[in-house]
Write a protein that holds these residues in place. Sequence first.
Motif, short mmCIF file in Angstrom:
data_model
loop_
_atom_site.label_atom_id
_atom_site.label_comp_id
_atom_site.label_asym_id
_atom_site.label_seq_id
_atom_site.Cartn_x
_atom_site.Cartn_y
_atom_site.Cartn_z
N LEU A 6 0.78 -1.36 -0.17
CA LEU A 6 0.05 0.13 -0.19
C LEU A 6 0.75 1.09 -0.09
O LEU A 6 0.77 2.29 -0.88
N ILE A 7 1.77 1.42 0.88
CA ILE A 7 2.87 2.40 0.91
C ILE A 7 3.49 2.74 -0.29
O ILE A 7 3.39 3.90 -0.85
N ASP A 8 4.01 1.63 -1.06
CA ASP A 8 4.67 1.90 -2.30
C ASP A 8 3.70 2.56 -3.13
O ASP A 8 4.06 3.07 -4.12
N THR A 9 2.48 1.95 -3.48
CA THR A 9 1.40 2.15 -4.40
C THR A 9 1.00 3.62 -3.97
O THR A 9 1.04 4.40 -5.08
N LEU A 10 0.87 4.06 -2.90
CA LEU A 10 0.63 5.54 -2.55
C LEU A 10 1.73 6.34 -3.07
O LEU A 10 1.33 7.43 -3.59
N ASN A 11 2.90 6.27 -2.75
CA ASN A 11 4.34 6.70 -3.04
C ASN A 11 4.45 6.95 -4.80
O ASN A 11 4.63 8.13 -5.22
N ALA A 12 3.95 5.85 -5.26
CA ALA A 12 4.03 5.96 -6.90
C ALA A 12 2.83 6.79 -7.39
O ALA A 12 2.90 7.68 -8.37
N LEU A 13 1.63 7.03 -6.72
CA LEU A 13 0.58 7.72 -7.18
C LEU A 13 0.80 9.30 -6.86
O LEU A 13 0.37 9.98 -7.70
N THR A 20 3.14 10.79 3.49
CA THR A 20 3.54 11.00 4.60
C THR A 20 2.30 11.69 5.49
O THR A 20 1.92 11.44 6.66
N LEU A 21 1.79 12.55 4.83
CA LEU A 21 0.49 13.56 5.27
C LEU A 21 -0.42 12.53 5.43
O LEU A 21 -1.26 12.63 6.67
N ILE A 22 -1.00 11.48 4.79
CA ILE A 22 -1.97 10.70 4.83
C ILE A 22 -1.72 9.81 6.10
O ILE A 22 -2.66 9.54 6.86
N ALA A 23 -0.40 9.39 6.29
CA ALA A 23 -0.05 8.57 7.59
C ALA A 23 -0.31 9.25 8.90
O ALA A 23 -0.94 8.70 9.76
N GLU A 72 13.74 3.65 5.65
CA GLU A 72 13.39 3.51 4.18
C GLU A 72 11.72 3.84 4.46
O GLU A 72 11.26 4.01 5.42
N SER A 73 11.18 3.86 3.16
CA SER A 73 9.63 4.53 3.05
C SER A 73 8.77 3.58 3.93
O SER A 73 7.86 4.34 4.61
N PRO A 74 8.53 2.60 3.82
CA PRO A 74 7.52 1.84 4.79
C PRO A 74 7.85 1.97 5.96
O PRO A 74 6.81 2.25 6.99
N VAL A 75 8.94 1.92 6.52
CA VAL A 75 9.14 2.21 8.00
C VAL A 75 9.08 3.61 8.45
O VAL A 75 8.43 3.79 9.47
#
Length: 105
Positions: A6-13, A20-23, A72-75
């Motif tokens: 999910l996080i990689d997909t959100l980053n790509a979109l 980060t703001l959504i989290a 890294e991104s997901p963490v």
Amino acid sequence: MPDKGLIDTLNALWGGALTTLIAALMGRLMYHSGEVKARRRRFFGREILWELPVAVGMAIIGEALSRYLGLESPVSTGLVAALAYLGPRGAEAMIERLLRGRSAG
């Protein structure tokens, strides 16, 4: 090709900043929902407006801490959500406990 999470997909979109703001918003929403469940707040009360600047501030702090720690991104996104859930007071209490534990040892 491995499946992306999910996080990689959100980053790509939308990019990392919006992810980060959504989290951070989700972290504050989890805290707010807990307060509603405990009957200390109404869901659509004035208090929800105060959660927005807290979420943005905790997103900035969480992103800076993630960069400092080299995460890294997901963490990194998980750290932002956790800090947003804790809020400024919770983060302060956690830091104080960590520092107290280091000085005692």
